[in-house]
Design a protein around this motif. Structure first.
Motif, PDB file in Angstrom:
ATOM      1  N   GLY A  19      54.357  39.683  27.939  1.00  0.00           N
ATOM      2  CA  GLY A  19      53.007  40.290  27.192  1.00  0.00           C
ATOM      3  C   GLY A  19      51.730  40.157  27.952  1.00  0.00           C
ATOM      4  N   LEU A  20      51.610  39.023  28.340  1.00  0.00           N
ATOM      5  CA  LEU A  20      50.331  38.557  29.168  1.00  0.00           C
ATOM      6  C   LEU A  20      50.056  39.369  30.494  1.00  0.00           C
ATOM      7  CD1 LEU A  20      47.656  37.414  28.813  1.00  0.00           C
ATOM      8  CD2 LEU A  20      48.584  34.974  29.500  1.00  0.00           C
ATOM      9  N   PRO A  21      51.337  39.134  31.291  1.00  0.00           N
ATOM     10  CA  PRO A  21      51.179  39.970  32.623  1.00  0.00           C
ATOM     11  C   PRO A  21      50.943  41.327  32.456  1.00  0.00           C
ATOM     12  CG  PRO A  21      52.846  38.136  32.692  1.00  0.00           C
ATOM     13  CD  PRO A  21      52.486  38.591  31.481  1.00  0.00           C
ATOM     14  N   VAL A  22      51.787  42.100  31.579  1.00  0.00           N
ATOM     15  CA  VAL A  22      51.427  43.610  31.182  1.00  0.00           C
ATOM     16  C   VAL A  22      50.001  43.648  30.743  1.00  0.00           C
ATOM     17  CG1 VAL A  22      52.324  45.352  29.668  1.00  0.00           C
ATOM     18  CG2 VAL A  22      53.914  43.909  30.760  1.00  0.00           C
ATOM     19  N   TYR A  23      49.473  42.807  29.996  1.00  0.00           N
ATOM     20  CA  TYR A  23      48.030  43.054  29.609  1.00  0.00           C
ATOM     21  C   TYR A  23      47.113  42.987  30.582  1.00  0.00           C
ATOM     22  CZ  TYR A  23      43.810  42.441  26.649  1.00  0.00           C
ATOM     23  OH  TYR A  23      42.419  42.346  26.241  1.00  0.00           O
ATOM     24  N   ILE A  24      47.359  42.071  31.554  1.00  0.00           N
ATOM     25  CA  ILE A  24      46.394  41.706  32.737  1.00  0.00           C
ATOM     26  C   ILE A  24      46.738  43.078  33.794  1.00  0.00           C
ATOM     27  CG2 ILE A  24      45.964  40.705  34.857  1.00  0.00           C
ATOM     28  CD1 ILE A  24      47.101  38.075  33.381  1.00  0.00           C
ATOM     29  N   VAL A  25      47.718  43.603  33.906  1.00  0.00           N
ATOM     30  CA  VAL A  25      47.659  44.948  34.544  1.00  0.00           C
ATOM     31  C   VAL A  25      46.936  45.884  33.759  1.00  0.00           C
ATOM     32  CG1 VAL A  25      49.427  46.592  35.518  1.00  0.00           C
ATOM     33  CG2 VAL A  25      50.000  44.304  35.767  1.00  0.00           C
ATOM     34  N   LEU A  26      47.147  45.926  32.533  1.00  0.00           N
ATOM     35  CA  LEU A  26      46.525  47.243  32.002  1.00  0.00           C
ATOM     36  C   LEU A  26      45.055  46.761  31.702  1.00  0.00           C
ATOM     37  CD1 LEU A  26      48.751  47.571  28.588  1.00  0.00           C
ATOM     38  CD2 LEU A  26      48.455  49.240  30.517  1.00  0.00           C
ATOM     39  N   ALA A  27      44.497  45.696  31.760  1.00  0.00           N
ATOM     40  CA  ALA A  27      43.152  45.343  31.856  1.00  0.00           C
ATOM     41  C   ALA A  27      42.467  45.681  33.074  1.00  0.00           C
ATOM     42  CB  ALA A  27      42.867  44.033  31.577  1.00  0.00           C
ATOM     43  N   VAL A  28      43.193  45.395  34.390  1.00  0.00           N
ATOM     44  CA  VAL A  28      42.531  45.776  35.571  1.00  0.00           C
ATOM     45  C   VAL A  28      42.681  47.056  35.840  1.00  0.00           C
ATOM     46  CG1 VAL A  28      43.312  45.421  38.222  1.00  0.00           C
ATOM     47  CG2 VAL A  28      43.365  43.395  36.390  1.00  0.00           C
ATOM     48  N   THR A  29      43.597  47.952  35.462  1.00  0.00           N
ATOM     49  CA  THR A  29      43.790  49.312  35.351  1.00  0.00           C
ATOM     50  C   THR A  29      42.648  50.097  34.615  1.00  0.00           C
ATOM     51  OG1 THR A  29      46.048  49.122  35.739  1.00  0.00           O
ATOM     52  CG2 THR A  29      45.062  51.292  34.996  1.00  0.00           C
ATOM     53  N   LEU A  30      42.434  49.390  33.583  1.00  0.00           N
ATOM     54  CA  LEU A  30      41.217  49.972  32.769  1.00  0.00           C
ATOM     55  C   LEU A  30      39.946  49.855  33.551  1.00  0.00           C
ATOM     56  CD1 LEU A  30      40.507  50.983  29.770  1.00  0.00           C
ATOM     57  CD2 LEU A  30      40.007  48.616  29.299  1.00  0.00           C
ATOM     58  N   VAL A  31      39.673  48.860  33.967  1.00  0.00           N
ATOM     59  CA  VAL A  31      38.317  48.456  34.727  1.00  0.00           C
ATOM     60  C   VAL A  31      38.321  49.272  35.826  1.00  0.00           C
ATOM     61  CG1 VAL A  31      36.859  46.745  35.751  1.00  0.00           C
ATOM     62  CG2 VAL A  31      38.157  46.226  33.554  1.00  0.00           C
ATOM     63  N   GLY A  32      39.556  49.345  36.525  1.00  0.00           N
ATOM     64  CA  GLY A  32      39.482  50.329  37.732  1.00  0.00           C
ATOM     65  C   GLY A  32      39.179  51.690  37.622  1.00  0.00           C
ATOM     66  N   LEU A  33      39.391  52.099  36.314  1.00  0.00           N
ATOM     67  CA  LEU A  33      39.173  53.636  35.829  1.00  0.00           C
ATOM     68  C   LEU A  33      37.618  54.046  35.948  1.00  0.00           C
ATOM     69  CD1 LEU A  33      41.810  54.167  33.043  1.00  0.00           C
ATOM     70  CD2 LEU A  33      41.986  54.975  35.463  1.00  0.00           C
ATOM     71  N   ILE A  34      36.742  52.987  35.851  1.00  0.00           N
ATOM     72  CA  ILE A  34      35.385  53.128  35.461  1.00  0.00           C
ATOM     73  C   ILE A  34      34.707  53.162  36.831  1.00  0.00           C
ATOM     74  CG2 ILE A  34      35.182  52.873  33.173  1.00  0.00           C
ATOM     75  CD1 ILE A  34      34.040  50.151  33.635  1.00  0.00           C
ATOM     76  N   GLU A  35      33.698  53.691  37.146  1.00  0.00           N
ATOM     77  CA  GLU A  35      33.027  53.408  38.494  1.00  0.00           C
ATOM     78  C   GLU A  35      32.621  51.787  38.364  1.00  0.00           C
ATOM     79  OE1 GLU A  35      29.108  54.835  40.635  1.00  0.00           O
ATOM     80  OE2 GLU A  35      30.097  56.489  39.311  1.00  0.00           O
ATOM     81  N   ARG A  36      32.616  51.203  39.725  1.00  0.00           N
ATOM     82  CA  ARG A  36      32.527  49.749  40.013  1.00  0.00           C
ATOM     83  C   ARG A  36      30.930  49.528  39.311  1.00  0.00           C
ATOM     84  NH1 ARG A  36      34.866  45.854  43.516  1.00  0.00           N
ATOM     85  NH2 ARG A  36      33.780  43.757  42.648  1.00  0.00           N
ATOM     86  N   PRO A  37      31.162  48.752  38.127  1.00  0.00           N
ATOM     87  CA  PRO A  37      29.778  48.288  37.420  1.00  0.00           C
ATOM     88  C   PRO A  37      29.464  47.000  38.417  1.00  0.00           C
ATOM     89  CG  PRO A  37      31.754  47.485  36.109  1.00  0.00           C
ATOM     90  CD  PRO A  37      32.485  48.052  37.528  1.00  0.00           C
ATOM     91  N   SER A  38      28.299  46.546  37.866  1.00  0.00           N
ATOM     92  CA  SER A  38      27.603  45.422  38.559  1.00  0.00           C
ATOM     93  C   SER A  38      28.431  44.180  38.416  1.00  0.00           C
ATOM     94  CB  SER A  38      26.182  45.171  37.956  1.00  0.00           C
ATOM     95  OG  SER A  38      26.194  44.587  36.675  1.00  0.00           O
ATOM     96  N   LEU A  39      28.273  43.333  39.240  1.00  0.00           N
ATOM     97  CA  LEU A  39      29.162  42.057  39.432  1.00  0.00           C
ATOM     98  C   LEU A  39      29.010  41.306  38.017  1.00  0.00           C
ATOM     99  CD1 LEU A  39      30.796  39.886  40.908  1.00  0.00           C
ATOM    100  CD2 LEU A  39      28.578  38.720  41.258  1.00  0.00           C
TER     101      LEU A  39
END
Length: 73
Positions: A19-39
């Protein structure tokens, strides 16, 4: 219905291994969908998502590292 110690231990292991690796992939994908925010905003999003998964699963992990309470010495 409360889960037995063995069931909680198995469920916790399943969550951590699958579950945790799947959640990590989903979280990174979700953040990747939005334009790069500030650090700092990106860091805050990852910290928030990193803490978000544990709240619904806290009861599963409580006491799993302890000795089995169902087993008599």
């Amino acid at each position: 219905m409360a889960l037995s110690y063995r069931a909680r231990k198995r469920l916790a292991l399943f969550i951590l291994v699958i579950g945790l690796p799947v959640y990590i992939v989903l979280a990174v994908t979700l953040v990747g969908l939005i334009e790069r925010p500030s650090l700092w905003l990106e860091l805050a999003i990852y910290i928030g998502l990193g803490l978000l998964w544990i709240f619904p699963l806290k009861k599963v992990f409580l006491g799993v590292g302890q000795a089995d309470p169902d087993q008599g010495d």
